[in-house]
Motif scaffolding. Structure first.
Motif, short mmCIF file in Angstrom:
data_model
loop_
_atom_site.label_atom_id
_atom_site.label_comp_id
_atom_site.label_asym_id
_atom_site.label_seq_id
_atom_site.Cartn_x
_atom_site.Cartn_y
_atom_site.Cartn_z
N GLY B 123 98.00 23.40 -6.61
CA GLY B 123 97.77 21.99 -6.35
C GLY B 123 98.28 21.56 -4.99
O GLY B 123 99.37 21.95 -4.58
N ILE B 124 97.44 20.81 -4.29
CA ILE B 124 97.83 20.22 -3.01
C ILE B 124 97.70 18.71 -3.16
O ILE B 124 96.63 18.21 -3.53
CB ILE B 124 96.93 20.74 -1.87
N ALA B 125 98.79 18.02 -2.91
CA ALA B 125 98.77 16.56 -3.07
C ALA B 125 97.84 15.93 -2.04
O ALA B 125 97.77 16.38 -0.89
CB ALA B 125 100.19 16.02 -2.91
N GLN B 126 97.12 14.89 -2.48
CA GLN B 126 96.21 14.16 -1.59
C GLN B 126 95.29 15.14 -0.83
O GLN B 126 95.27 15.18 0.40
CB GLN B 126 97.00 13.32 -0.58
N PRO B 127 94.50 15.94 -1.58
CA PRO B 127 93.74 17.03 -0.93
C PRO B 127 92.64 16.57 0.03
O PRO B 127 92.23 17.34 0.90
CB PRO B 127 93.13 17.80 -2.12
N LYS B 128 92.22 15.33 -0.12
CA LYS B 128 91.13 14.88 0.76
C LYS B 128 91.53 14.98 2.23
O LYS B 128 90.69 15.16 3.11
CB LYS B 128 90.75 13.43 0.43
N GLY B 129 92.82 14.85 2.48
CA GLY B 129 93.29 14.90 3.86
C GLY B 129 93.06 16.24 4.52
O GLY B 129 93.18 16.39 5.74
N TYR B 130 92.78 17.27 3.70
CA TYR B 130 92.54 18.61 4.27
C TYR B 130 91.05 18.96 4.32
O TYR B 130 90.69 20.06 4.72
CB TYR B 130 93.29 19.67 3.45
N GLN B 131 90.22 18.04 3.87
CA GLN B 131 88.77 18.37 3.82
C GLN B 131 88.24 18.69 5.21
O GLN B 131 87.49 19.65 5.40
CB GLN B 131 87.99 17.21 3.22
N ALA B 132 88.68 17.93 6.17
CA ALA B 132 88.14 18.12 7.52
C ALA B 132 88.54 19.47 8.08
O ALA B 132 87.75 20.15 8.75
CB ALA B 132 88.64 17.00 8.43
N SER B 133 89.77 19.91 7.78
CA SER B 133 90.23 21.20 8.33
C SER B 133 89.81 22.37 7.44
O SER B 133 89.94 23.53 7.82
CB SER B 133 91.75 21.20 8.51
N GLY B 134 89.39 22.08 6.21
CA GLY B 134 88.88 23.12 5.35
C GLY B 134 89.93 23.88 4.55
O GLY B 134 89.62 24.91 3.95
N LEU B 135 91.15 23.38 4.51
CA LEU B 135 92.20 24.10 3.77
C LEU B 135 91.94 24.00 2.26
O LEU B 135 91.70 22.92 1.74
CB LEU B 135 93.58 23.50 4.10
N GLN B 136 91.98 25.13 1.58
CA GLN B 136 91.81 25.19 0.13
C GLN B 136 93.07 25.80 -0.50
O GLN B 136 93.72 26.65 0.13
CB GLN B 136 90.62 26.09 -0.22
N PRO B 137 93.40 25.43 -1.76
CA PRO B 137 94.57 26.04 -2.40
C PRO B 137 94.52 27.56 -2.45
O PRO B 137 95.54 28.23 -2.32
CB PRO B 137 94.55 25.44 -3.82
N ASP B 138 93.33 28.13 -2.61
CA ASP B 138 93.30 29.60 -2.70
C ASP B 138 93.38 30.28 -1.34
O ASP B 138 93.30 31.50 -1.24
CB ASP B 138 92.08 30.09 -3.50
N HIS B 139 93.53 29.48 -0.29
CA HIS B 139 93.80 30.08 1.03
C HIS B 139 95.29 30.36 1.22
O HIS B 139 95.66 31.07 2.14
CB HIS B 139 93.35 29.14 2.16
#
Lengths: 152, 408
Positions: B123-139
């Protein structure tokens, strides 16, 4: 029980600490009933059940104190600060709980808190004298700067 | 006089270079760092017994070579080790010394990133903030550390190149651990730590030489007084590990009763056996109980000692009570010997750090008998090879041969 009896018991608990501070080891052992016992118990997050770090019956207590001169244990001055929390009499027996802080003063006169815990004692009145049938020191301090081969 | 001065000429004890130590090995901060990097970050380090992680989700936190680690039993019952570090920004994940994960969930308190006991980011809190950079939990996942369990003993190794645990220990030691340490269905019933003002090697030495048994009334009366005491032999093994043959101890000489009942497999009644694992672990069995010591160097002059006591899982309450009593007769913070060992090594440190003592003598030769210093010479040979340093002179070129000091 009347106030005098409560006061006698309070003094008795304080005396147990004073015996250790004064190295009156016979006096300490004589506080125990013939089948009395002393234990140090410790709750630690690393263990799921309570540990027993010392368990000595009255004869073993006496032996342990008698062995002091030949052992190479640091003879560090102690001061027990005891606050009696509860005294519950039930006929010829009693249960008491007291908070204890043990200070150590080294050869240079430096004093530090060594350990804190609670004495949970069971008492019996024998020939009109209160004696300890079981003392459990519930030790809160787990990281002792110097190990404690003698009762605290 | 300062400890950083090099031994020379008449300062030396007139012994072969293998038979004394340059006391700067204890005090020199650069040596301490080399030990961290070339020993503790390379070897298989004992961290706990598997029974300390008896349930799924049980964890311990600790440090090895100053790195913070989590050792955890996963939902698949496997014990794994991870850096106790959130991959996001490096905050400490678990801050308790031990515990049990709730719902297989590790959450960083800083930005609330979450992981499970397999080290996966869940889980990553407030995940929308990473949408632009493309970070996913399984990375991203927790950094795993090699973990192996042998006979219930859990070891970790920070180095990917180090040989597997059994190769590090070697076949002799594996056999020595099998009985009694590995065969008795043991569990830990005692744990305590002591922070000692001394160098880690000074305490380690107390577990590797029998000469200091003279310090202990307990050992003088119950061990040295035995007529077959001198028959006992130390044995040197691969990688600096040691074993000490079994001997029968005379507990009755000190009114400590007998240890003829409840003996562990492979142990004689009143028997005593030792296995030392390089560089910091001692496994010690006194017939009915096992003690495991391990060390964490904190500073050149500060060391954390961890002591565990083990008995059989199948003990009845009476048997366990007897085992605890026998453990505490000698060991633990209320035992007879530990205060004496600690006092000895702390006074060593107090003197050596001032430069008042510049070398230590390890020159006893008794055919690997109980008081032979060959054990210490074996330890310092392994130590020197690992950190690339001569224990008798930390400034001597390595690996060049150094002439014997007896012929200056």
């Amino acid at each position: 029980m009347n106030a005098t009896e409560f006061e006698r018991m309070r003094q008795r608990i304080h005396h147990s600490g004073r015996c250790l501070d004064d190295r009156d080891y016979d006096g300490f052992v004589n506080l125990f009933t013939p089948d009395g016992a002393y234990r140090i118990e410790v709750d630690a997050p690393e263990m799921k059940s309570k540990m027993t770090w010392m368990t000595l019956d009255r004869d073993e207590l006496r032996q342990r104190f008698q062995s002091v001169p030949e052992q190479v244990w640091r003879d560090i001055e102690t001061t027990h600060l005891i606050a009696v929390d509860t005294i519950d009499f039930e006929g010829e027996t009693a249960k008491t709980s007291a908070t204890v802080s043990i200070f150590r003063t080294d050869d240079e006169g430096r004093t530090q808190v060594y350990a804190v815990g609670r004495y949970e004692d069971a008492w019996q009145r024998i020939e009109n004298k209160w004696q300890i049938s079981l003392r459990v020191l519930d030790l809160r301090t787990r990281l002792l700067p110097v190990p404690a081969p003698l009762p605290l | 006089m300062q400890p950083e001065e090099r031994l020379s000429g008449q300062d030396r004890p007139g012994l072969p270079s293998t038979h004394y130590l340059d006391n700067r090995i204890y005090t020199d901060p650069a040596i301490f760092k080399r030990e961290r990097d070339a020993i503790f970050a390379k070897i298989w380090k004992f961290v706990c017994h598997e029974t300390e992680l008896s349930d799924r989700g049980d964890f311990r936190t600790l440090t090895v070579a100053e790195r913070p680690l989590i050792v955890v039993r996963g939902q698949d019952n496997q014990i794994r080790t991870f850096f106790n570090v959130c991959v996001h920004r490096g905050a400490r994940l678990l801050r308790e010394p031990a515990g049990t994960l709730v719902d297989d969930h590790i959450q960083c308190f800083y930005h609330l990133w979450s992981y499970n006991s397999r080290g996966q980011c869940t889980g990553i809190a407030q995940p929308k903030g990473y949408q632009a950079s493309g970070l996913q939990p399984d990375h991203v996942h927790l950094r795993e550390v090699r973990t192996e369990t042998l006979f219930g003993l859990v070891f970790v190794c920070l180095d990917e190149e180090t040989e597997p645990l059994e190769d590090f220990l070697g076949p002799d030691i594996v056999e020595s651990l099998r009985v009694p340490f590995g065969s008795a269905d043991l569990e830990v019933f005692h744990f305590h730590r002591a922070e000692m003002t001394t160098n880690w090697k000074m305490f380690s030495e107390t577990n590797q030489e029998g000469y200091h048994e003279l310090l202990h009334v307990m050992n003088r009366k119950t061990g040295l007084a035995q007529k077959n005491y001198r028959d006992r032999r130390w044995n040197s093994h691969h990688n600096g590990h040691l074993t000490f043959d079994q001997a029968v101890i005379g507990y009755q000489n000190l009114n400590l009763g007998s240890r003829e009942a409840g003996t562990l497999p492979g142990m004689l009644p009143n028997g005593h056996v030792v296995v030392d694992l390089f560089p910091d672990v001692m496994l010690n069995c006194r017939s009915t109980v096992v003690r495991i010591d391990s060390l964490t160097p904190l500073e050149p002059g500060k060391t954390m000692l961890e002591c565990r006591g083990l008995g059989r899982k199948t003990d009845t309450p009476e048997e366990r009570s007897q085992r605890i009593r026998q453990h505490n007769q000698v060991w633990g913070p209320s035992g007879r010997n530990l205060p004496e060992d600690i006092w000895a090594v702390e006074t060593q440190w107090q003197n050596i750090v001032t430069g008042a003592s510049r070398y230590s003598i390890i020159a006893r030769e008794e055919d690997w008998g109980p008081m032979d210093d060959a054990t210490l010479r074996s330890f310092y040979d392994a130590w020197g090879r690992r950190i690339g340093c001569h224990a008798h002179d930390i400034d001597a070129p390595w690996p060049a041969e150094v002439p014997s000091d007896s012929q200056p």
